[in-house]
Design an enzyme around this catalytic site. Structure first.
Site, mmCIF file in Angstrom:
data_model
loop_
_atom_site.group_PDB
_atom_site.id
_atom_site.type_symbol
_atom_site.label_atom_id
_atom_site.label_comp_id
_atom_site.label_asym_id
_atom_site.label_seq_id
_atom_site.Cartn_x
_atom_site.Cartn_y
_atom_site.Cartn_z
ATOM 1 N N CYS A 51 0.824 -1.215 0.000
ATOM 2 C CA CYS A 51 0.000 0.000 0.000
ATOM 3 C C CYS A 51 0.855 1.261 0.000
ATOM 4 O O CYS A 51 0.634 2.187 -0.793
ATOM 5 C CB CYS A 51 -0.958 -0.010 1.187
ATOM 6 S SG CYS A 51 -0.145 0.030 2.804
ATOM 7 N N HIS A 104 -2.634 1.491 6.802
ATOM 8 C CA HIS A 104 -3.002 1.293 5.393
ATOM 9 C C HIS A 104 -3.266 2.653 4.771
ATOM 10 O O HIS A 104 -3.778 3.569 5.427
ATOM 11 C CB HIS A 104 -4.248 0.405 5.283
ATOM 12 C CG HIS A 104 -4.599 0.046 3.870
ATOM 13 N ND1 HIS A 104 -3.798 -0.755 3.085
ATOM 14 C CD2 HIS A 104 -5.666 0.391 3.098
ATOM 15 C CE1 HIS A 104 -4.367 -0.901 1.898
ATOM 16 N NE2 HIS A 104 -5.495 -0.219 1.879
ATOM 17 N N GLN A 110 -5.852 1.669 -4.299
ATOM 18 C CA GLN A 110 -5.101 1.056 -3.215
ATOM 19 C C GLN A 110 -4.529 -0.283 -3.655
ATOM 20 O O GLN A 110 -4.969 -0.876 -4.631
ATOM 21 C CB GLN A 110 -6.020 0.834 -2.005
ATOM 22 C CG GLN A 110 -7.193 -0.078 -2.335
ATOM 23 C CD GLN A 110 -7.820 -0.705 -1.119
ATOM 24 O OE1 GLN A 110 -7.196 -0.813 -0.081
ATOM 25 N NE2 GLN A 110 -9.062 -1.151 -1.257
#
Length: 277
Positions: free
Chosen positions: A175, A230, A242
């Site tokens: 990520c 994240h 993402q």
């Protein structure tokens, strides 16, 4: 025979009389001895009691003397302390008299010199924030071009596999590796490598959810590792790109989804007119 009997009788009578005379004397002597012993005992008791009384009087009198001595000591100590204090006060420097000027018109009270001096700077900063930046046409083009190149780099990685620690298209991305790859050549800021470090980046301004623009970083907390673990990039219209997790590919998700709403932490703006190359 009669003479012998009479002689025996006379002897017995004399002996009896002698015994009678001797017995009261012995009783009187015994009584005298008892009286002497009792008198001696009482005298001894009196003599024994007398030193106890004298000692108790001495014990009672001794603390009175000690208290008088302690009073004298305390008075002398107080005098010494007062003399020391007087010496100290005499040796202290004279106090400077400061002239107080009356406040000017329009002056507002503050809580100290530092705040009074910092107040104009705070006002300038608040005015600078409230006023929009005036950009030249050339700077606007540069800013738009930087945002567009970052978005193009992100969109070109659609469908690439997730790879933990990956930062290049050859291996794949995690990520934060995807954001690092998209922004490292666009922004003058030294981009960190992890999502938590990006969230705490000083040069990245925090953004409210209602003010999100394309290119803003959106942060989530999924595994409770730090403040944020994240990160994705907002694309507009409630969407963000993402690299989710192992076994998944880089994709576009909806920010209004219940899962992402529950784990949403905040947003940061990295690409600004001041941070572009």
């Amino acid at each position: 025979m009669r003479l012998i009997v009479t002689l025996f009788v006379l002897l017995f009578t004399q002996l009896f009389l002698n015994l009678a005379h001797a017995s009261p004397q012995t009783r009187v002597a015994a009584d005298q001895k008892k009286s002497h012993v009792s008198e001696a005992k009482t005298d001894d008791r009196k003599k024994r009691k007398q030193p106890v009384k004298t000692s108790s009087k001495k014990v009672k009198s001794s603390p009175v003397k000690e208290t008088a001595a302690t009073k004298q000591k305390t008075t002398t100590e107080k005098k010494l302390k007062t003399t020391k204090v007087s010496r100290k006060t005499s040796t202290t420097r004279p106090v400077k008299v400061v002239k107080v000027t009356p406040p000017k018109k329009g002056y507002k009270k503050g809580y100290g010199r530092q705040r009074i001096k910092a107040k104009p700077e705070m006002e300038l900063a608040s005015n600078a924030r409230s006023k929009p930046l005036v950009l030249s046409p050339a700077h606007k083009k540069r800013y738009q071009h930087a945002k567009q190149t970052a978005m193009n780099k992100l969109m070109s990685q659609m469908g690439k596999p997730y790879r933990w620690g990956g930062t290049s298209p050859n291996t794949g991305f995690d990520c934060s590796g995807l954001i690092y790859y998209a922004y490292k050549d666009v922004v003058r800021i030294k981009m960190p490598r992890t999502a938590n470090e990006m969230y705490h980046l000083r040069d990245a301004a925090p953004i409210n959810r209602a003010e999100l623009e394309t290119g803003d970083l959106v942060f989530f907390r999924i595994n409770n590792r730090g403040a944020a673990d994240h990160v994705g990039v907002y694309l507009g219209n409630g969407k963000f790109i993402q690299s989710p997790r192992t076994g998944e590919e880089i994709r576009i998700s909806f920010l209004d989804n219940d899962y992402w709403q529950d784990h949403y932490v905040g947003a940061r703006r990295v690409v600004t007119p001041k941070t572009i190359r």
